[in-house]
Design an enzyme around this catalytic site. Sequence first.
Site, PDB file in Angstrom:
ATOM      1  N   ARG A 111       0.779  -1.030  -0.257  1.00  0.00           N
ATOM      2  CA  ARG A 111      -0.006  -0.326   0.306  1.00  0.00           C
ATOM      3  C   ARG A 111       0.633   0.860   0.144  1.00  0.00           C
ATOM      4  O   ARG A 111       1.441   1.582   0.656  1.00  0.00           O
ATOM      5  CB  ARG A 111      -1.268   0.128   1.588  1.00  0.00           C
ATOM      6  CG  ARG A 111      -1.967   1.130   1.257  1.00  0.00           C
ATOM      7  CD  ARG A 111      -2.522   1.438   2.216  1.00  0.00           C
ATOM      8  NE  ARG A 111      -3.421   2.139   2.874  1.00  0.00           N
ATOM      9  CZ  ARG A 111      -3.012   3.264   3.109  1.00  0.00           C
ATOM     10  NH1 ARG A 111      -1.815   3.759   4.167  1.00  0.00           N
ATOM     11  NH2 ARG A 111      -4.305   4.200   3.985  1.00  0.00           N
ATOM     12  N   LEU A 112       0.426   2.339  -1.201  1.00  0.00           N
ATOM     13  CA  LEU A 112       1.808   2.572  -1.357  1.00  0.00           C
ATOM     14  C   LEU A 112       1.253   3.893  -0.604  1.00  0.00           C
ATOM     15  O   LEU A 112      -0.281   4.462  -1.569  1.00  0.00           O
ATOM     16  CB  LEU A 112       1.774   3.620  -2.128  1.00  0.00           C
ATOM     17  CG  LEU A 112       2.222   2.275  -3.336  1.00  0.00           C
ATOM     18  CD1 LEU A 112       3.164   2.717  -4.944  1.00  0.00           C
ATOM     19  CD2 LEU A 112       4.429   1.429  -2.598  1.00  0.00           C
ATOM     20  N   ASP A 113       1.267   4.242   0.702  1.00  0.00           N
ATOM     21  CA  ASP A 113       0.622   5.154   1.268  1.00  0.00           C
ATOM     22  C   ASP A 113       0.845   6.690   0.996  1.00  0.00           C
ATOM     23  O   ASP A 113       2.029   7.390   1.040  1.00  0.00           O
ATOM     24  CB  ASP A 113       1.139   5.336   3.247  1.00  0.00           C
ATOM     25  CG  ASP A 113       0.058   6.337   4.513  1.00  0.00           C
ATOM     26  OD1 ASP A 113      -0.363   6.340   3.789  1.00  0.00           O
ATOM     27  OD2 ASP A 113       1.458   7.256   4.428  1.00  0.00           O
ATOM     28  N   ALA A 114      -0.157   7.821   1.307  1.00  0.00           N
ATOM     29  CA  ALA A 114       0.507   9.143   0.479  1.00  0.00           C
ATOM     30  C   ALA A 114       1.120   9.339  -0.864  1.00  0.00           C
ATOM     31  O   ALA A 114       1.886  10.708  -0.323  1.00  0.00           O
ATOM     32  CB  ALA A 114       0.706  10.186   1.876  1.00  0.00           C
ATOM     33  N   VAL A 115       1.170   8.197  -1.615  1.00  0.00           N
ATOM     34  CA  VAL A 115       2.127   8.092  -2.547  1.00  0.00           C
ATOM     35  C   VAL A 115       1.886   9.578  -3.602  1.00  0.00           C
ATOM     36  O   VAL A 115       3.018   9.885  -4.672  1.00  0.00           O
ATOM     37  CB  VAL A 115       2.014   7.056  -3.511  1.00  0.00           C
ATOM     38  CG1 VAL A 115       0.864   6.394  -4.154  1.00  0.00           C
ATOM     39  CG2 VAL A 115       3.302   6.791  -4.509  1.00  0.00           C
TER      40      VAL A 115
END
Length: 578
Positions: free
Chosen positions: A234-238
Amino acid sequence: MKHSQEELHFQVKSHLELVYPHEDTDLITSELLTLMRLNEISFTPTPHKNHWDASDLMVIAYGDAIHHPEETPLATLYRFLHDQCQGMINGIHILPFFPYSSDDGFAVSNFYQVRPSAGSWEDIENISSEFRLMADLVINHCSSESQWFENFQKGEGEGSDYFFVESPDKDLSQVIRPRTSPLLKEVETPHGIQHVWCTFSHDQIDLDFRNPKVLKEFIKIIRLYLDKGVNIFRLDAVAFLWKEAGTSSLNLPQTHEIVRLLRTLIEHAQPEAMIITETNIPSRENLSYFGNANEAHCVYNFSLPPLLLHTLLTGDCFYLKQWMMSMPPAQDGTAYFNFIASHDGIGLRPVEGILSDEEVSTMIETMQAFGGQVSWRALDNGQNKPYEINISLFDALQGTTQGADEWGEERFLCAHRIMLALEGIPGIYIQSLFGSRNDHERVKMTGHFRSINRHHWQYDDLVDSLETPDNHHHRIFEAMKKLISIRTYQPAFHPNATQFTLHLGGQIFGFWRQSIDRRQSIFCLNNISSEPAELLLSNLNLIGTDEWYDLLSGLRCEDLHETLTLQPYQSLWLSNVY
Protein backbone atom coordinates in the site's frame (compact mmCIF):
# COMPACT_ATOMS: atom_id res chain seq x y z
CA MET A 1 8.80 -17.83 -16.83
CA LYS A 2 12.27 -16.32 -16.68
CA HIS A 3 12.69 -12.87 -18.10
CA SER A 4 15.44 -11.60 -20.37
CA GLN A 5 17.88 -9.57 -18.26
CA GLU A 6 18.52 -7.20 -21.16
CA GLU A 7 14.81 -6.58 -21.60
CA LEU A 8 14.27 -5.94 -17.89
CA HIS A 9 17.30 -3.63 -17.75
CA PHE A 10 15.89 -1.65 -20.67
CA GLN A 11 12.45 -1.42 -19.05
CA VAL A 12 13.78 -0.18 -15.71
CA LYS A 13 16.16 2.26 -17.38
CA SER A 14 13.28 3.67 -19.45
CA HIS A 15 11.39 4.52 -16.26
CA LEU A 16 14.47 6.10 -14.70
CA GLU A 17 15.26 8.28 -17.70
CA LEU A 18 11.90 10.01 -17.31
CA VAL A 19 12.54 10.69 -13.62
CA TYR A 20 16.30 11.33 -13.56
CA PRO A 21 17.24 12.70 -17.01
CA HIS A 22 20.59 14.05 -15.77
CA GLU A 23 21.74 10.96 -13.84
CA ASP A 24 23.65 7.84 -14.92
CA THR A 25 20.53 5.72 -15.38
CA ASP A 26 22.53 2.67 -16.55
CA LEU A 27 24.33 2.59 -13.22
CA ILE A 28 21.16 3.22 -11.18
CA THR A 29 19.35 0.46 -13.09
CA SER A 30 22.08 -2.05 -12.27
CA GLU A 31 22.00 -1.00 -8.61
CA LEU A 32 18.22 -1.38 -8.37
CA LEU A 33 18.25 -4.81 -10.00
CA THR A 34 20.97 -5.92 -7.59
CA LEU A 35 19.06 -4.61 -4.57
CA MET A 36 15.95 -6.49 -5.69
CA ARG A 37 18.06 -9.58 -6.52
CA LEU A 38 16.84 -9.43 -10.10
CA ASN A 39 20.28 -9.34 -11.71
CA GLU A 40 20.38 -13.14 -11.90
CA ILE A 41 16.77 -14.31 -12.14
CA SER A 42 13.42 -12.63 -12.58
CA PHE A 43 9.98 -13.61 -13.79
CA THR A 44 7.82 -12.32 -16.58
CA PRO A 45 4.50 -11.07 -15.18
CA THR A 46 1.41 -11.97 -17.21
CA PRO A 47 -0.23 -8.77 -18.51
CA HIS A 48 -3.82 -8.09 -17.42
CA LYS A 49 -3.88 -11.03 -15.02
CA ASN A 50 -6.35 -10.82 -12.14
CA HIS A 51 -4.67 -11.76 -8.87
CA TRP A 52 -8.06 -12.05 -7.13
CA ASP A 53 -11.52 -13.60 -7.31
CA ALA A 54 -14.86 -13.51 -5.45
CA SER A 55 -13.33 -15.20 -2.38
CA ASP A 56 -10.94 -12.33 -1.70
CA LEU A 57 -11.72 -10.09 1.25
CA MET A 58 -9.32 -8.00 3.32
CA VAL A 59 -9.61 -7.00 6.95
CA ILE A 60 -7.90 -3.70 7.81
CA ALA A 61 -6.38 -3.52 11.29
CA TYR A 62 -3.67 -2.01 13.42
CA GLY A 63 -1.20 -4.58 14.64
CA ASP A 64 -2.01 -3.61 18.23
CA ALA A 65 -5.81 -3.35 17.88
CA ILE A 66 -6.28 -6.41 20.14
CA HIS A 67 -4.26 -7.11 23.27
CA HIS A 68 -3.61 -10.07 25.53
CA PRO A 69 -1.22 -9.87 28.52
CA GLU A 70 0.59 -13.11 27.66
CA GLU A 71 1.52 -12.46 24.03
CA THR A 72 2.47 -9.72 21.58
CA PRO A 73 -0.39 -7.78 19.96
CA LEU A 74 0.56 -9.17 16.52
CA ALA A 75 0.37 -12.70 17.92
CA THR A 76 -3.03 -11.84 19.42
CA LEU A 77 -4.23 -10.44 16.09
CA TYR A 78 -3.13 -13.65 14.38
CA ARG A 79 -4.98 -15.74 17.00
CA PHE A 80 -8.15 -13.69 16.52
CA LEU A 81 -8.01 -14.04 12.75
CA HIS A 82 -7.21 -17.75 12.94
CA ASP A 83 -9.80 -18.64 15.61
CA GLN A 84 -12.65 -16.22 14.89
CA CYS A 85 -12.36 -15.46 11.16
CA GLN A 86 -11.40 -18.84 9.72
CA GLY A 87 -12.91 -19.21 6.25
CA MET A 88 -14.27 -15.68 6.45
CA ILE A 89 -11.30 -13.66 5.17
CA ASN A 90 -8.14 -14.50 3.29
CA GLY A 91 -6.26 -11.21 3.53
CA ILE A 92 -5.16 -8.77 6.21
CA HIS A 93 -3.91 -5.22 5.85
CA ILE A 94 -1.83 -4.53 8.94
CA LEU A 95 -1.40 -0.78 9.30
CA PRO A 96 2.17 0.43 10.00
CA PHE A 97 3.79 -1.92 12.50
CA PHE A 98 7.16 -0.15 12.57
CA PRO A 99 8.70 2.10 15.25
CA TYR A 100 7.09 5.53 15.02
CA SER A 101 6.80 8.87 16.77
CA SER A 102 3.25 10.06 15.93
CA ASP A 103 0.15 9.65 13.73
CA ASP A 104 -0.45 6.09 14.99
CA GLY A 105 2.37 4.64 12.92
CA PHE A 106 2.54 6.92 9.89
CA ALA A 107 5.58 8.82 11.17
CA VAL A 108 7.99 5.91 10.77
CA SER A 109 11.32 6.18 12.57
CA ASN A 110 12.77 2.86 11.30
CA PHE A 111 11.47 1.09 8.20
CA TYR A 112 13.53 -2.04 8.84
CA GLN A 113 12.15 -3.03 12.24
CA VAL A 114 8.90 -4.24 13.71
CA ARG A 115 7.89 -2.09 16.67
CA PRO A 116 8.82 -4.19 19.74
CA SER A 117 5.59 -3.22 21.53
CA ALA A 118 3.66 -4.77 18.60
CA GLY A 119 5.73 -7.91 18.06
CA SER A 120 8.44 -9.19 15.75
CA TRP A 121 9.17 -10.17 12.17
CA GLU A 122 8.39 -13.73 13.24
CA ASP A 123 4.83 -12.63 14.06
CA ILE A 124 4.57 -10.99 10.64
CA GLU A 125 5.80 -14.16 8.93
CA ASN A 126 3.29 -16.27 10.88
CA ILE A 127 0.44 -14.08 9.67
CA SER A 128 1.70 -14.01 6.08
CA SER A 129 1.94 -17.82 6.05
CA GLU A 130 -1.85 -18.07 6.45
CA PHE A 131 -3.25 -14.80 5.11
CA ARG A 132 -2.41 -12.61 2.15
CA LEU A 133 -0.58 -9.71 3.78
CA MET A 134 -0.85 -6.05 2.83
CA ALA A 135 1.63 -3.66 4.45
CA ASP A 136 2.19 0.07 4.19
CA LEU A 137 5.11 1.51 2.31
CA VAL A 138 5.09 4.95 3.95
CA ILE A 139 7.04 6.37 1.06
CA ASN A 140 6.40 10.12 1.18
CA HIS A 141 7.88 10.98 4.57
CA CYS A 142 9.44 9.71 7.77
CA SER A 143 9.69 10.68 11.42
CA SER A 144 11.62 13.68 12.66
CA GLU A 145 12.97 11.27 15.32
CA SER A 146 14.46 8.88 12.74
CA GLN A 147 18.19 8.33 12.50
CA TRP A 148 18.02 9.68 8.96
CA PHE A 149 16.67 13.04 10.15
CA GLU A 150 19.08 13.19 13.07
CA ASN A 151 21.87 12.78 10.50
CA PHE A 152 20.31 15.55 8.39
CA GLN A 153 20.48 17.83 11.42
CA LYS A 154 24.11 16.83 11.98
CA GLY A 155 24.92 17.24 8.29
CA GLU A 156 26.56 13.82 7.93
CA GLY A 157 25.79 10.10 7.77
CA GLU A 158 23.14 8.01 6.06
CA GLY A 159 20.01 10.04 5.44
CA SER A 160 21.68 13.43 5.75
CA ASP A 161 20.68 14.19 2.15
CA TYR A 162 17.33 12.35 2.10
CA PHE A 163 15.01 15.27 2.91
CA PHE A 164 13.26 17.83 0.76
CA VAL A 165 14.57 21.34 1.42
CA GLU A 166 12.90 24.40 -0.08
CA SER A 167 13.32 28.14 0.23
CA PRO A 168 10.38 30.00 1.83
CA ASP A 169 10.94 32.64 -0.86
CA LYS A 170 9.74 30.25 -3.58
CA ASP A 171 6.14 30.35 -4.82
CA LEU A 172 4.42 27.63 -2.77
CA SER A 173 0.92 29.09 -3.04
CA GLN A 174 -0.33 26.35 -5.38
CA VAL A 175 0.69 23.44 -3.15
CA ILE A 176 -2.26 21.21 -2.26
CA ARG A 177 -2.09 19.41 1.07
CA PRO A 178 -4.50 17.94 3.62
CA ARG A 179 -3.37 19.87 6.71
CA THR A 180 -3.51 23.38 8.16
CA SER A 181 0.01 23.47 9.71
CA PRO A 182 2.76 25.50 7.95
CA LEU A 183 4.25 23.64 4.96
CA LEU A 184 7.89 24.36 5.81
CA LYS A 185 9.68 23.63 9.07
CA GLU A 186 12.76 25.60 10.08
CA VAL A 187 15.68 23.37 11.10
CA GLU A 188 19.16 24.28 12.31
CA THR A 189 21.96 22.41 10.53
CA PRO A 190 25.75 22.82 10.18
CA HIS A 191 24.97 24.50 6.84
CA GLY A 192 22.73 27.08 8.51
CA ILE A 193 18.95 27.31 8.77
CA GLN A 194 17.20 24.93 6.35
CA HIS A 195 13.49 24.69 5.64
CA VAL A 196 12.21 21.13 5.22
CA TRP A 197 8.95 20.27 3.48
CA CYS A 198 6.20 18.78 5.68
CA THR A 199 3.07 17.78 3.76
CA PHE A 200 1.35 16.36 6.84
CA SER A 201 2.92 17.48 10.13
CA HIS A 202 6.21 18.83 11.43
CA ASP A 203 6.96 15.37 12.80
CA GLN A 204 6.58 13.89 9.29
CA ILE A 205 9.40 15.20 7.13
CA ASP A 206 9.05 14.70 3.39
CA LEU A 207 11.68 12.64 1.60
CA ASP A 208 13.41 13.96 -1.51
CA PHE A 209 13.08 11.52 -4.39
CA ARG A 210 15.07 13.88 -6.61
CA ASN A 211 17.99 12.14 -4.92
CA PRO A 212 18.29 8.61 -6.39
CA LYS A 213 19.71 7.41 -3.07
CA VAL A 214 16.24 7.79 -1.56
CA LEU A 215 14.78 5.58 -4.28
CA LYS A 216 17.50 2.96 -3.71
CA GLU A 217 16.78 2.97 0.02
CA PHE A 218 13.13 2.19 -0.59
CA ILE A 219 13.96 -0.59 -3.03
CA LYS A 220 15.98 -2.20 -0.21
CA ILE A 221 12.95 -1.83 2.06
CA ILE A 222 10.63 -3.38 -0.54
CA ARG A 223 12.95 -6.36 -0.94
CA LEU A 224 12.94 -6.90 2.85
CA TYR A 225 9.14 -6.78 3.01
CA LEU A 226 8.83 -9.29 0.16
CA ASP A 227 11.19 -11.61 2.03
CA LYS A 228 9.01 -11.34 5.16
CA GLY A 229 5.85 -12.33 3.30
CA VAL A 230 4.33 -8.99 2.30
CA ASN A 231 2.31 -9.60 -0.86
CA ILE A 232 0.48 -6.30 -1.32
CA PHE A 233 2.19 -2.91 -1.01
CA ARG A 234 0.00 0.00 0.00
CA LEU A 235 1.74 3.15 -1.22
CA ASP A 236 0.75 5.61 1.49
CA ALA A 237 0.19 9.24 0.46
CA VAL A 238 2.01 8.52 -2.80
CA ALA A 239 0.28 11.36 -4.68
CA PHE A 240 2.48 13.87 -2.81
CA LEU A 241 5.76 12.10 -3.60
CA TRP A 242 7.30 14.50 -6.15
CA LYS A 243 7.35 18.18 -5.32
CA GLU A 244 8.12 21.30 -7.33
CA ALA A 245 7.71 24.94 -6.30
CA GLY A 246 5.21 26.72 -8.51
CA THR A 247 3.03 23.60 -8.90
CA SER A 248 0.40 21.79 -6.83
CA SER A 249 3.05 19.17 -5.96
CA LEU A 250 0.27 16.61 -6.32
CA ASN A 251 0.05 13.83 -8.92
CA LEU A 252 3.08 15.13 -10.84
CA PRO A 253 4.30 13.03 -13.82
CA GLN A 254 7.40 11.87 -11.93
CA THR A 255 5.16 10.40 -9.22
CA HIS A 256 3.28 8.29 -11.75
CA GLU A 257 6.57 7.16 -13.33
CA ILE A 258 7.96 6.07 -9.96
CA VAL A 259 4.79 4.03 -9.33
CA ARG A 260 5.30 2.36 -12.72
CA LEU A 261 8.95 1.68 -11.83
CA LEU A 262 8.01 0.12 -8.48
CA ARG A 263 5.43 -2.08 -10.17
CA THR A 264 7.99 -3.28 -12.73
CA LEU A 265 10.48 -4.22 -10.03
CA ILE A 266 7.96 -5.80 -7.64
CA GLU A 267 6.13 -7.97 -10.14
CA HIS A 268 9.35 -9.21 -11.71
CA ALA A 269 10.48 -10.29 -8.24
CA GLN A 270 7.13 -11.86 -7.30
CA PRO A 271 4.54 -12.10 -10.10
CA GLU A 272 1.58 -12.41 -7.70
CA ALA A 273 2.54 -9.33 -5.67
CA MET A 274 0.42 -6.19 -5.99
CA ILE A 275 0.53 -2.43 -5.55
CA ILE A 276 -2.39 -0.40 -4.21
CA THR A 277 -2.20 3.40 -4.20
CA GLU A 278 -3.63 5.40 -1.30
CA THR A 279 -4.63 8.68 -2.95
CA ASN A 280 -7.42 10.45 -1.08
CA ILE A 281 -8.18 12.91 -3.86
CA PRO A 282 -11.07 13.65 -6.26
CA SER A 283 -12.29 10.61 -8.20
CA ARG A 284 -10.89 11.45 -11.65
CA GLU A 285 -7.38 12.04 -10.29
CA ASN A 286 -7.63 8.87 -8.19
CA LEU A 287 -8.47 6.77 -11.26
CA SER A 288 -5.34 8.04 -13.03
CA TYR A 289 -3.26 5.73 -10.81
CA PHE A 290 -4.50 2.74 -12.81
CA GLY A 291 -2.37 4.16 -15.64
CA ASN A 292 -2.68 1.90 -18.67
CA ALA A 293 -2.94 -1.15 -16.38
CA ASN A 294 0.76 -0.53 -15.65
CA GLU A 295 0.65 1.46 -12.40
CA ALA A 296 -1.45 0.38 -9.42
CA HIS A 297 -3.16 -2.99 -9.51
CA CYS A 298 -5.81 -1.47 -7.21
CA VAL A 299 -6.96 2.00 -6.26
CA TYR A 300 -9.01 2.87 -3.20
CA ASN A 301 -12.61 3.72 -4.02
CA PHE A 302 -12.44 6.86 -1.90
CA SER A 303 -15.73 8.35 -3.13
CA LEU A 304 -17.73 5.37 -1.88
CA PRO A 305 -17.64 6.02 1.92
CA PRO A 306 -18.93 9.63 1.88
CA LEU A 307 -21.47 8.98 -0.90
CA LEU A 308 -22.87 5.85 0.73
CA LEU A 309 -23.04 7.67 4.04
CA HIS A 310 -24.88 10.57 2.41
CA THR A 311 -27.29 8.12 0.74
CA LEU A 312 -28.21 6.37 3.99
CA LEU A 313 -28.49 9.64 5.92
CA THR A 314 -30.86 11.21 3.39
CA GLY A 315 -32.73 8.12 2.16
CA ASP A 316 -32.01 9.16 -1.43
CA CYS A 317 -29.51 7.36 -3.70
CA PHE A 318 -29.43 9.98 -6.48
CA TYR A 319 -25.80 11.07 -6.04
CA LEU A 320 -24.51 7.55 -5.35
CA LYS A 321 -26.25 6.31 -8.49
CA GLN A 322 -24.94 9.18 -10.63
CA TRP A 323 -21.39 8.60 -9.41
CA MET A 324 -21.57 4.85 -9.95
CA MET A 325 -22.73 5.30 -13.54
CA SER A 326 -19.68 7.50 -14.16
CA MET A 327 -17.17 4.93 -12.89
CA PRO A 328 -15.44 3.02 -15.70
CA PRO A 329 -15.15 -0.74 -15.28
CA ALA A 330 -11.66 -1.73 -14.16
CA GLN A 331 -9.61 -3.47 -16.85
CA ASP A 332 -8.47 -7.03 -16.26
CA GLY A 333 -5.37 -6.84 -14.11
CA THR A 334 -6.78 -3.88 -12.16
CA ALA A 335 -9.54 -3.60 -9.56
CA TYR A 336 -11.21 -1.15 -7.24
CA PHE A 337 -10.55 -1.58 -3.53
CA ASN A 338 -13.89 -0.92 -1.85
CA PHE A 339 -14.18 0.18 1.76
CA ILE A 340 -16.63 2.24 3.78
CA ALA A 341 -14.63 2.69 7.00
CA SER A 342 -10.94 2.83 7.82
CA HIS A 343 -8.41 3.94 10.41
CA ASP A 344 -8.71 7.44 8.94
CA GLY A 345 -11.86 9.49 8.75
CA ILE A 346 -14.50 9.62 6.01
CA GLY A 347 -12.77 11.74 3.36
CA LEU A 348 -14.62 14.69 1.85
CA ARG A 349 -12.27 15.62 -1.00
CA PRO A 350 -13.52 12.68 -3.13
CA VAL A 351 -17.03 14.18 -3.25
CA GLU A 352 -15.85 17.58 -4.49
CA GLY A 353 -17.87 18.31 -7.62
CA ILE A 354 -20.45 15.65 -6.66
CA LEU A 355 -22.08 16.96 -3.47
CA SER A 356 -22.75 20.66 -2.93
CA ASP A 357 -21.22 22.55 0.00
CA GLU A 358 -24.70 22.67 1.56
CA GLU A 359 -25.10 18.90 1.35
CA VAL A 360 -21.64 18.36 2.85
CA SER A 361 -22.46 20.80 5.65
CA THR A 362 -25.68 18.93 6.46
CA MET A 363 -23.77 15.65 6.56
CA ILE A 364 -21.14 17.17 8.87
CA GLU A 365 -23.79 18.60 11.22
CA THR A 366 -25.47 15.18 11.41
CA MET A 367 -22.16 13.47 12.17
CA GLN A 368 -21.36 16.00 14.89
CA ALA A 369 -24.77 15.30 16.44
CA PHE A 370 -23.80 11.59 16.49
CA GLY A 371 -20.53 12.33 18.31
CA GLY A 372 -18.22 12.84 15.32
CA GLN A 373 -15.47 15.41 14.77
CA VAL A 374 -14.17 17.24 11.69
CA SER A 375 -10.57 17.58 10.45
CA TRP A 376 -9.64 20.52 8.21
CA ARG A 377 -7.20 21.34 5.41
CA ALA A 378 -5.73 24.68 4.39
CA LEU A 379 -6.61 26.36 1.09
CA ASP A 380 -4.21 28.66 -0.77
CA ASN A 381 -6.41 31.66 0.09
CA GLY A 382 -5.72 31.15 3.80
CA GLN A 383 -9.13 29.64 4.53
CA ASN A 384 -9.76 26.13 5.90
CA LYS A 385 -12.05 23.53 4.38
CA PRO A 386 -13.42 20.27 5.86
CA TYR A 387 -11.12 17.41 4.90
CA GLU A 388 -12.63 14.42 6.68
CA ILE A 389 -15.23 13.37 9.24
CA ASN A 390 -13.89 11.41 12.20
CA ILE A 391 -16.44 8.96 13.59
CA SER A 392 -16.98 5.22 13.92
CA LEU A 393 -19.15 3.93 11.10
CA PHE A 394 -21.55 2.25 13.53
CA ASP A 395 -22.27 5.59 15.23
CA ALA A 396 -22.33 7.45 11.90
CA LEU A 397 -25.27 5.27 10.82
CA GLN A 398 -27.30 5.39 14.05
CA GLY A 399 -29.80 7.71 12.39
CA THR A 400 -30.53 10.02 9.47
CA THR A 401 -30.45 13.78 8.93
CA GLN A 402 -33.67 13.76 11.00
CA GLY A 403 -31.81 12.37 14.03
CA ALA A 404 -31.14 9.03 15.72
CA ASP A 405 -33.70 6.24 15.31
CA GLU A 406 -34.21 2.52 15.90
CA TRP A 407 -32.75 1.40 12.55
CA GLY A 408 -29.03 1.82 13.32
CA GLU A 409 -27.99 -1.84 13.12
CA GLU A 410 -29.99 -2.52 9.96
CA ARG A 411 -28.67 0.66 8.33
CA PHE A 412 -25.10 -0.37 9.21
CA LEU A 413 -25.59 -3.85 7.74
CA CYS A 414 -27.27 -2.41 4.64
CA ALA A 415 -24.13 -0.34 4.02
CA HIS A 416 -22.02 -3.49 4.13
CA ARG A 417 -24.41 -5.46 1.92
CA ILE A 418 -24.03 -2.74 -0.71
CA MET A 419 -20.23 -2.60 -0.39
CA LEU A 420 -19.79 -6.39 -0.49
CA ALA A 421 -21.80 -6.64 -3.71
CA LEU A 422 -20.06 -3.87 -5.67
CA GLU A 423 -17.46 -4.38 -8.39
CA GLY A 424 -14.06 -4.56 -6.70
CA ILE A 425 -12.25 -6.19 -3.78
CA PRO A 426 -13.92 -5.48 -0.41
CA GLY A 427 -11.97 -4.33 2.63
CA ILE A 428 -13.60 -4.28 6.07
CA TYR A 429 -12.09 -2.25 8.90
CA ILE A 430 -11.72 -4.47 11.96
CA GLN A 431 -13.71 -2.05 14.12
CA SER A 432 -16.64 -2.39 11.70
CA LEU A 433 -16.45 -6.18 11.82
CA PHE A 434 -18.14 -6.04 15.22
CA GLY A 435 -19.61 -2.54 15.28
CA SER A 436 -17.23 -0.60 17.53
CA ARG A 437 -18.54 2.69 18.92
CA ASN A 438 -16.89 6.12 19.11
CA ASP A 439 -13.88 6.00 21.43
CA HIS A 440 -13.98 9.48 22.96
CA GLU A 441 -11.58 8.47 25.74
CA ARG A 442 -8.90 7.59 23.21
CA VAL A 443 -9.36 10.99 21.54
CA LYS A 444 -8.78 12.66 24.92
CA MET A 445 -5.70 10.51 25.51
CA THR A 446 -4.04 11.12 22.13
CA GLY A 447 -5.36 14.57 21.28
CA HIS A 448 -6.17 13.37 17.74
CA PHE A 449 -9.68 13.17 16.26
CA ARG A 450 -8.80 10.07 14.20
CA SER A 451 -8.37 8.09 17.42
CA ILE A 452 -12.17 8.05 17.72
CA ASN A 453 -12.23 5.00 15.42
CA ARG A 454 -9.05 3.30 16.65
CA HIS A 455 -10.28 1.48 19.74
CA HIS A 456 -7.94 -0.96 21.50
CA TRP A 457 -9.63 -4.19 22.56
CA GLN A 458 -8.62 -6.68 25.24
CA TYR A 459 -8.86 -10.11 23.61
CA ASP A 460 -10.94 -11.74 26.35
CA ASP A 461 -13.36 -8.80 26.49
CA LEU A 462 -13.78 -8.88 22.72
CA VAL A 463 -14.43 -12.62 22.60
CA ASP A 464 -16.93 -12.33 25.47
CA SER A 465 -18.77 -9.58 23.58
CA LEU A 466 -18.84 -11.63 20.39
CA GLU A 467 -20.23 -14.65 22.25
CA THR A 468 -22.94 -12.78 24.20
CA PRO A 469 -26.21 -12.99 22.21
CA ASP A 470 -27.82 -9.80 23.55
CA ASN A 471 -24.72 -7.74 22.71
CA HIS A 472 -24.77 -5.66 19.51
CA HIS A 473 -21.15 -6.72 18.80
CA HIS A 474 -22.35 -10.34 18.66
CA ARG A 475 -25.26 -9.49 16.36
CA ILE A 476 -23.09 -7.49 13.97
CA PHE A 477 -20.27 -10.05 13.87
CA GLU A 478 -22.63 -12.98 13.21
CA ALA A 479 -24.47 -11.03 10.50
CA MET A 480 -21.18 -10.05 8.85
CA LYS A 481 -19.92 -13.63 8.90
CA LYS A 482 -23.12 -14.82 7.24
CA LEU A 483 -22.96 -12.11 4.58
CA ILE A 484 -19.33 -12.84 3.75
CA SER A 485 -19.90 -16.60 3.65
CA ILE A 486 -22.67 -16.10 1.07
CA ARG A 487 -20.70 -13.61 -1.01
CA THR A 488 -17.56 -15.72 -1.24
CA TYR A 489 -19.20 -18.40 -3.40
CA GLN A 490 -20.87 -16.16 -5.99
CA PRO A 491 -18.99 -15.93 -9.32
CA ALA A 492 -21.00 -12.79 -10.14
CA PHE A 493 -19.21 -11.07 -7.24
CA HIS A 494 -15.80 -11.49 -8.86
CA PRO A 495 -14.08 -8.09 -8.57
CA ASN A 496 -14.06 -7.74 -12.37
CA ALA A 497 -17.51 -9.17 -13.09
CA THR A 498 -19.90 -6.95 -15.06
CA GLN A 499 -21.77 -4.24 -13.15
CA PHE A 500 -24.72 -2.20 -14.38
CA THR A 501 -26.60 0.46 -12.43
CA LEU A 502 -30.39 0.05 -12.21
CA HIS A 503 -32.93 2.88 -12.20
CA LEU A 504 -35.49 2.10 -9.50
CA GLY A 505 -36.15 5.55 -8.03
CA GLY A 506 -34.44 7.33 -5.15
CA GLN A 507 -35.46 4.91 -2.41
CA ILE A 508 -34.04 1.67 -3.87
CA PHE A 509 -30.38 1.54 -4.82
CA GLY A 510 -29.95 -1.32 -7.27
CA PHE A 511 -27.32 -2.76 -9.56
CA TRP A 512 -26.83 -5.91 -11.59
CA ARG A 513 -23.74 -8.12 -11.50
CA GLN A 514 -22.97 -10.86 -14.03
CA SER A 515 -20.20 -13.44 -13.72
CA ILE A 516 -17.32 -13.39 -16.17
CA ASP A 517 -18.60 -16.59 -17.81
CA ARG A 518 -22.10 -14.98 -17.97
CA ARG A 519 -23.76 -17.91 -16.21
CA GLN A 520 -24.75 -16.16 -12.98
CA SER A 521 -26.65 -12.90 -12.63
CA ILE A 522 -27.31 -11.19 -9.29
CA PHE A 523 -29.65 -8.22 -8.88
CA CYS A 524 -28.55 -6.33 -5.77
CA LEU A 525 -31.51 -4.35 -4.45
CA ASN A 526 -31.32 -2.16 -1.35
CA ASN A 527 -33.94 -0.05 0.37
CA ILE A 528 -31.73 2.79 1.60
CA SER A 529 -34.52 4.53 3.53
CA SER A 530 -36.34 4.23 6.86
CA GLU A 531 -39.68 3.63 5.11
CA PRO A 532 -40.91 0.46 3.33
CA ALA A 533 -40.35 0.50 -0.43
CA GLU A 534 -42.28 -1.34 -3.13
CA LEU A 535 -40.44 -3.09 -5.94
CA LEU A 536 -42.20 -4.37 -9.06
CA LEU A 537 -40.17 -7.39 -10.18
CA SER A 538 -41.13 -6.83 -13.81
CA ASN A 539 -39.02 -3.62 -13.69
CA LEU A 540 -35.93 -5.81 -13.38
CA ASN A 541 -36.60 -7.60 -16.67
CA LEU A 542 -35.66 -10.97 -15.14
CA ILE A 543 -35.23 -13.79 -17.64
CA GLY A 544 -38.44 -15.80 -17.40
CA THR A 545 -36.84 -19.13 -18.23
CA ASP A 546 -34.54 -18.91 -15.19
CA GLU A 547 -35.43 -19.63 -11.58
CA TRP A 548 -34.72 -16.70 -9.24
CA TYR A 549 -34.16 -16.62 -5.49
CA ASP A 550 -32.79 -14.29 -2.83
CA LEU A 551 -29.34 -15.41 -1.66
CA LEU A 552 -29.83 -13.60 1.66
CA SER A 553 -33.24 -14.96 2.74
CA GLY A 554 -33.74 -18.00 0.50
CA LEU A 555 -36.99 -16.49 -0.82
CA ARG A 556 -37.91 -17.86 -4.27
CA CYS A 557 -39.56 -15.62 -6.83
CA GLU A 558 -42.38 -17.68 -8.29
CA ASP A 559 -44.21 -14.81 -9.99
CA LEU A 560 -41.94 -12.44 -11.89
CA HIS A 561 -44.75 -9.87 -12.09
CA GLU A 562 -45.41 -9.59 -8.36
CA THR A 563 -44.67 -6.57 -6.23
CA LEU A 564 -42.26 -7.06 -3.32
CA THR A 565 -42.15 -4.83 -0.26
CA LEU A 566 -38.64 -4.12 1.00
CA GLN A 567 -38.59 -3.23 4.69
CA PRO A 568 -36.38 -0.32 5.83
CA TYR A 569 -32.75 -1.07 4.94
CA GLN A 570 -33.62 -4.54 3.63
CA SER A 571 -31.48 -5.92 0.81
CA LEU A 572 -32.10 -8.63 -1.76
CA TRP A 573 -29.43 -10.46 -3.73
CA LEU A 574 -31.64 -12.00 -6.43
CA SER A 575 -29.70 -14.71 -8.25
CA ASN A 576 -30.66 -17.06 -11.02
CA VAL A 577 -30.22 -20.80 -10.48
CA TYR A 578 -27.35 -21.67 -12.80
